[in-house]
Scaffold this active site. Structure first.
Site, PDB file in Angstrom:
ATOM      1  N   CYS A  47     106.015  95.849   0.844  1.00  7.82           N
ATOM      2  CA  CYS A  47     106.639  95.713  -0.719  1.00  7.82           C
ATOM      3  C   CYS A  47     108.091  96.157  -0.950  1.00  7.82           C
ATOM      4  O   CYS A  47     108.515  96.927   0.066  1.00  7.82           O
ATOM      5  CB  CYS A  47     105.601  96.498  -1.687  1.00  7.82           C
ATOM      6  SG  CYS A  47     103.994  96.033  -1.258  1.00  7.82           S
TER       7      CYS A  47
ATOM      8  N   GLY B 185     108.584  91.416   0.426  1.00  6.60           N
ATOM      9  CA  GLY B 185     107.333  90.856  -0.259  1.00  6.60           C
ATOM     10  C   GLY B 185     107.319  89.383  -0.802  1.00  6.60           C
ATOM     11  O   GLY B 185     108.466  89.303  -1.949  1.00  6.60           O
TER      12      GLY B 185
ATOM     13  N   ASN C 160     105.005 101.084  -2.461  1.00  7.20           N
ATOM     14  CA  ASN C 160     105.234 100.505  -1.142  1.00  7.20           C
ATOM     15  C   ASN C 160     104.601 101.264  -0.102  1.00  7.20           C
ATOM     16  O   ASN C 160     105.130 102.529  -0.010  1.00  7.20           O
ATOM     17  CB  ASN C 160     106.912 100.597  -0.956  1.00  7.20           C
ATOM     18  CG  ASN C 160     107.070 100.026   0.172  1.00  7.20           C
ATOM     19  OD1 ASN C 160     108.340 100.572   0.828  1.00  7.20           O
ATOM     20  ND2 ASN C 160     106.561  99.034   1.247  1.00  7.20           N
ATOM     21  N   GLY C 161     103.797 100.894   0.829  1.00  2.00           N
ATOM     22  CA  GLY C 161     103.305 101.425   1.835  1.00  2.00           C
ATOM     23  C   GLY C 161     101.581 101.194   1.502  1.00  2.00           C
ATOM     24  O   GLY C 161     101.387 100.297   1.056  1.00  2.00           O
TER      25      GLY C 161
ATOM     26  N   TYR D 276     112.756  95.440  12.246  1.00  2.00           N
ATOM     27  CA  TYR D 276     112.628  94.041  11.570  1.00  2.00           C
ATOM     28  C   TYR D 276     112.671  94.176  10.032  1.00  2.00           C
ATOM     29  O   TYR D 276     113.177  93.093   9.781  1.00  2.00           O
ATOM     30  CB  TYR D 276     111.123  93.613  12.144  1.00  2.00           C
ATOM     31  CG  TYR D 276     110.573  92.651  11.509  1.00  2.00           C
ATOM     32  CD1 TYR D 276     111.045  91.058  11.770  1.00  2.00           C
ATOM     33  CD2 TYR D 276     109.806  92.345  10.539  1.00  2.00           C
ATOM     34  CE1 TYR D 276     110.823  89.874  10.980  1.00  2.00           C
ATOM     35  CE2 TYR D 276     109.321  91.485   9.754  1.00  2.00           C
ATOM     36  CZ  TYR D 276     109.704  90.387   9.975  1.00  2.00           C
ATOM     37  OH  TYR D 276     109.375  88.965   9.251  1.00  2.00           O
TER      38      TYR D 276
HETATM   39  P1  AMP Z   1     105.267  85.695  17.289  1.00  6.01           P
HETATM   40  O1  AMP Z   1     105.882  84.857  18.536  1.00  6.01           O
HETATM   41  O2  AMP Z   1     104.084  84.803  16.655  1.00  6.01           O
HETATM   42  O3  AMP Z   1     104.658  86.983  17.873  1.00  6.01           O
HETATM   43  O4  AMP Z   1     106.377  85.958  16.387  1.00  6.01           O
HETATM   44  C1  AMP Z   1     107.600  87.036  16.459  1.00  6.01           C
HETATM   45  C2  AMP Z   1     108.320  86.790  15.418  1.00  6.01           C
HETATM   46  O5  AMP Z   1     107.875  87.450  14.136  1.00  6.01           O
HETATM   47  C3  AMP Z   1     109.358  87.534  15.569  1.00  6.01           C
HETATM   48  O6  AMP Z   1     110.582  86.705  15.517  1.00  6.01           O
HETATM   49  C4  AMP Z   1     109.761  88.731  14.393  1.00  6.01           C
HETATM   50  O7  AMP Z   1     110.919  88.459  13.843  1.00  6.01           O
HETATM   51  C5  AMP Z   1     108.660  88.103  13.514  1.00  6.01           C
HETATM   52  N1  AMP Z   1     107.905  89.296  12.986  1.00  6.01           N
HETATM   53  C6  AMP Z   1     107.665  90.609  13.269  1.00  6.01           C
HETATM   54  N2  AMP Z   1     106.891  91.263  12.565  1.00  6.01           N
HETATM   55  C7  AMP Z   1     106.235  90.476  11.441  1.00  6.01           C
HETATM   56  C8  AMP Z   1     105.862  90.742  10.490  1.00  6.01           C
HETATM   57  N3  AMP Z   1     104.912  91.976  10.174  1.00  6.01           N
HETATM   58  N4  AMP Z   1     105.437  89.533   9.372  1.00  6.01           N
HETATM   59  C9  AMP Z   1     106.099  88.260   9.821  1.00  6.01           C
HETATM   60  N5  AMP Z   1     106.894  88.158  10.940  1.00  6.01           N
HETATM   61  C10 AMP Z   1     107.203  89.150  11.624  1.00  6.01           C
END
Ligand code: AMP
Length: 468
Positions: A2, A28, A103-104, A245
């Site tokens: 969030c 979010g 947030n959390g 990220y």
């Molecule tokens: P995958 O190959 O399906 O594991 O997706 C990897 C990608 O998901 C990476 O490029 C990350 O930037 C992105 N990513 C990492 N954590 C999350 C998250 N919590 N929600 C959505 N995307 C994410």
């Protein structure tokens, strides 16, 4: 996950909150909401499913008068994705209207909820944040801040909060400091704002004052910012995934430029897993742009743009099943064939979660003619879920929870695969490594994790519709 914002002492506070929420949209995308409090202490709320720009119109904002407001963008990590769980939560209690943006993720919410229900509390939502509202309302303390403190002393886990009680704005960060929160000043000094990330201060033209420290509890009223007694001290555990990220690279959080940390992650990665003989390196835009830059600099390999991201893909994209293979990846990314044809390439990504996007990307890169694909991940293998607010899937969906690096390499179909080590990641983040939570990578969870938590993360909604 969030994004939160609190505004005080500014005419039309809801408009400023709305603007700020635009720059917290990445935190979010499921729902957005604002509660505004006018001069007479009347609180008005508008919440809706969707993006900030979809939820708020000129007419809606005109119906949210007042010089105090809080706002929220939500991606559900506890409770289901329904309007009832959209925030801010607004309740009426003995001190007047109480609004809360969280947030959390609270790790003992299920237990507290069971206890509260047994004592007669009626819950409107399945979100963990409502537990806080009940604990505040049930406190026997006389002053609002003591009632809030009573609640904070009972909850465990991650919470950065903006709360209004009547016309007073409170800002709180849990004792471990999992999630960021910043204080800024507006205009001549009467106006104050609290935001998840500094990129929101930039957008609304606020002057950064300082980042809230873990355990900090601020009261903002009539142009004054008072530091209230801090929450009980605990070892700090800043979420390292915010740096890897989640946060925007143009933000400063945990005392660090996110962009600088990401470049350093890329440099560490190049030292640990160089790719000698590669022709070029590129990112998976936009989340790993800074990492790819750091990798290219350190490795002395040319940085290219080989993947183009479509920025207009909405969340409601309807997957056309069998019609287009890998359509989810294809609608988001397209390769630049001229860059890839016949070349040995290094792809730098920030993290690997399920491995599905990356597998689709590698296929795309190969079909575009790349000769060799070397995959580099600027963080360690994710082996466990986050219970503190990041939306990671359950353990069995995490590719690294049950596969070795070699198995993942085969799954992706690449010549080489290299993950940054935990030590390398902590070196890039800088400072005392003990200040970080890296439980999703290391399994070292800083709080107890109740057995029922995984099951309760996406509990069924208790009500399915509320009016806004
Ligand atoms: P995958 O190959 O399906 O594991 O997706 C990897 C990608 O998901 C990476 O490029 C990350 O930037 C992105 N990513 C990492 N954590 C999350 C998250 N919590 N929600 C959505 N995307 C994410």
């Amino acid at each position: 996950m969030c994004g939160i914002i609190g505004v005080s002492g500014v005419p039309d506070a809801a408009r400023l909150a709305y603007l700020g929420l635009y720059s917290l949209q990445h935190r979010g995308q499921e729902s957005a909401g604002i509660v505004a409090v006018d001069g007479a202490g009347v609180a008005r709320s508008h919440r809706g499913m969707g993006l900030v720009g979809e939820v708020f119109t000129e007419q809606v904002l005109a119906g949210l008068p007042g010089d105090v407001a809080i706002g929220h963008t939500r991606y559900s990590t506890a409770g289901t994705s329904v309007l009832a769980n959209a925030q801010p939560v607004l309740a009426r209690y003995r001190e007047g209207p109480l609004a809360l943006g969280h947030n959390g993720n609270l790790t003992n919410a299920a237990q507290l909820r069971t206890d509260l229900v047994a004592k007669g509390s009626i819950f409107q939502t399945s979100s963990d944040s409502e537990v806080l509202v009940h604990l505040i309302a049930r406190s026997e303390a006389r002053e609002p801040e003591d009632q809030l403190m009573d609640a904070f002393e009972r909850v465990e886990g991650a919470y950065s909060l903006v709360i209004t009680v009547g016309r007073t704005l409170y800002a709180i960060v849990d004792s471990r400091g999992f999630r960021p929160l910043w204080l800024g000043r507006l205009g001549g000094g009467q106006g104050h704002v609290v935001v998840s990330e500094t990129c929101a201060l930039d957008l609304i033209g606020a002057t950064p004052v300082r980042e809230l420290q873990p355990g900090e509890f601020l009261r903002i009223h009539d142009g004054a910012v008072d530091q209230l007694p801090a929450l009980p001290a605990k070892p700090h555990r800043r979420c390292i995934f915010e740096l890897v990220y989640f946060s925007r690279p143009d933000s400063t959080i945990f005392g660090r430029s996110v962009d600088k940390v990401r470049r350093a992650l890329g440099r560490e990665l190049a030292r640990e897993h160089p790719a000698p003989g590669a022709d070029c390196v590129f990112s998976v835009p936009d989340s790993s742009n800074a990492m790819a830059l750091g990798f290219a600099e350190e490795a002395g390999i040319k940085l290219e743009h080989a993947l183009i991201r479509n920025h207009y893909v909405g969340r409601t994209f309807i997957h056309p099943a069998q019609a287009v293979r890998n359509s989810k990846v294809k609608i988001k990314f397209n390769p630049v064939r001229e860059v890839l044809l016949g070349r040995n390439v290094v792809v730098v990504d920030d993290s690997l979660v399920r491995g599905t996007t990356s597998q689709g990307l590698v296929q795309m890169i190969r079909q575009a003619g790349a000769a060799q694909v070397h995959f580099r991940v600027a963080s360690p293998p994710i082996t466990g879920p986050c219970y503190y607010g990041i939306d990671t899937p359950s353990r069995d969906e995490l590719i690294a929870s049950s596969n070795s690096v070699e198995q993942i390499r085969q799954h992706l179909g690449v010549e080489t695969l290299g993950y940054l080590s935990l030590e390398g990641m902590l070196r890039a983040a800088g400072g005392d490594p003990a200040q970080f939570c890296h439980a999703c990578f290391s399994g070292q969870y800083p709080t107890a994790i109740p057995d029922d938590l995984t099951a309760s993360r996406h509990a069924a909604p208790l009500v399915t519709a509320v009016s806004v």
